[in-house]
Design an enzyme around this catalytic site. Structure first.
Site, PDB file in Angstrom:
ATOM      1  N   ASP A  11       0.851  -1.191   0.000  1.00  0.00           N
ATOM      2  CA  ASP A  11       0.000   0.000   0.000  1.00  0.00           C
ATOM      3  C   ASP A  11       0.885   1.238   0.000  1.00  0.00           C
ATOM      4  OD1 ASP A  11      -2.056  -1.784   0.137  1.00  0.00           O
ATOM      5  OD2 ASP A  11      -2.805  -1.139   2.093  1.00  0.00           O
ATOM      6  N   ASP A 132     -15.314  -3.077  -1.689  1.00  0.00           N
ATOM      7  CA  ASP A 132     -14.966  -2.795  -0.295  1.00  0.00           C
ATOM      8  C   ASP A 132     -16.257  -2.641   0.494  1.00  0.00           C
ATOM      9  OD1 ASP A 132     -12.337  -2.723  -1.187  1.00  0.00           O
ATOM     10  OD2 ASP A 132     -12.401  -0.564  -1.537  1.00  0.00           O
TER      11      ASP A 132
END
Length: 242
Positions: A11, A132
């Site tokens: 990330d 998500d």
């Protein structure tokens, strides 16, 4: 069943490798200054894929860590899937031209499903849909907004789109090391023929074992557990191949 695939996560925030807690940019832990070196380490460990997220891009709605992504591509021979800030066909094409193996469409899949479907059709096998979820409902804009669409309904709506995969993330578990949401991911996977990848909350080898045992789930993304040493690459791969 085909190989249960593992995706170690890189990330990116301000060019560095970080992990967030529940997607909160203010709760970022920096794990590496050099994304390329981190990619090379995962490559050397034997992982077959890398999962990269441009966190700044997800919030900005456009790519924001291009140099870091370039360093990752230079640091690994493995295929890389990338999400974060990919909202139009030009960006999809640009990343694929630069060597990304698979792009992930998240917010765009909710807010502009026609574009997401067109991208899946234009680049077969190279576009995944990232879903998500918070309490089963889809969240967008780097998880800052929760929609009125259920994760299962969104997944089903892309079943005939030709997506390479559906990536299901449980936001409440992401980065918390509390265990992956096996039931929710397996429920979606059981309803689809499109491969479903679990994400969020993998805390150790038992999560990989449980996801495999649930059936239908095609693989999982692993983040903080690897960085914190709660799970080694060798342990993860042994569980995936058992």
């Amino acid at each position: 069943m085909s190989l249960f695939q593992l995706y170690p996560a890189i990330d990116l925030k301000a060019g560095k490798v970080v992990r967030l807690k529940r997607g909160d940019m203010d709760q970022a832990t920096v794990y590496a200054e050099d994304p390329g070196a981190q990619a090379a380490a995962f490559d050397a460990a034997g992982f077959d894929w890398l999962h990269v997220v441009d966190l700044d891009g997800a919030f900005a709605g456009k790519p924001a860590n291009a140099e870091a992504v370039a360093a990752i591509l230079k640091g690994t021979k493995r295929p890389v899937q990338l999400g974060g800030g990919i909202r139009d066909m030009a960006t999809v094409e640009a990343w694929l031209m630069r060597g990304i193996a698979r792009v992930i469409l998240g917010s765009a899949a909710v807010k502009d499903p026609a574009f997401a479907r067109a991208a899946c059709k234009a680049f077969p096998g190279k576009v995944a849909v990232g879903i998500d979820a918070k309490d089963g409902m889809v969240a967008t804009e780097g998880w800052a907004e929760v929609s009125s669409v259920s994760a299962l309904d969104l997944a089903l709506s892309f079943e005939d789109a030709g997506a390479a995969a559906i990536i299901h993330t449980d936001i409440d578990r992401d980065g918390m090391l509390g265990g992956v949401n096996v039931a929710a991911t397996a429920e979606i996977a059981a309803r689809l023929t499109t491969p479903v990848i679990a994400s969020g909350g993998v805390a150790g080898v038992q999560d990989i074992i449980d996801l495999k045992a649930a059936g239908h789930v095609a693989g999982t993304i692993i983040g903080r557990a690897l960085y914190d040493g709660r799970l080694t690459a060798a342990e993860a791969m042994a569980a995936a191949r058992a």
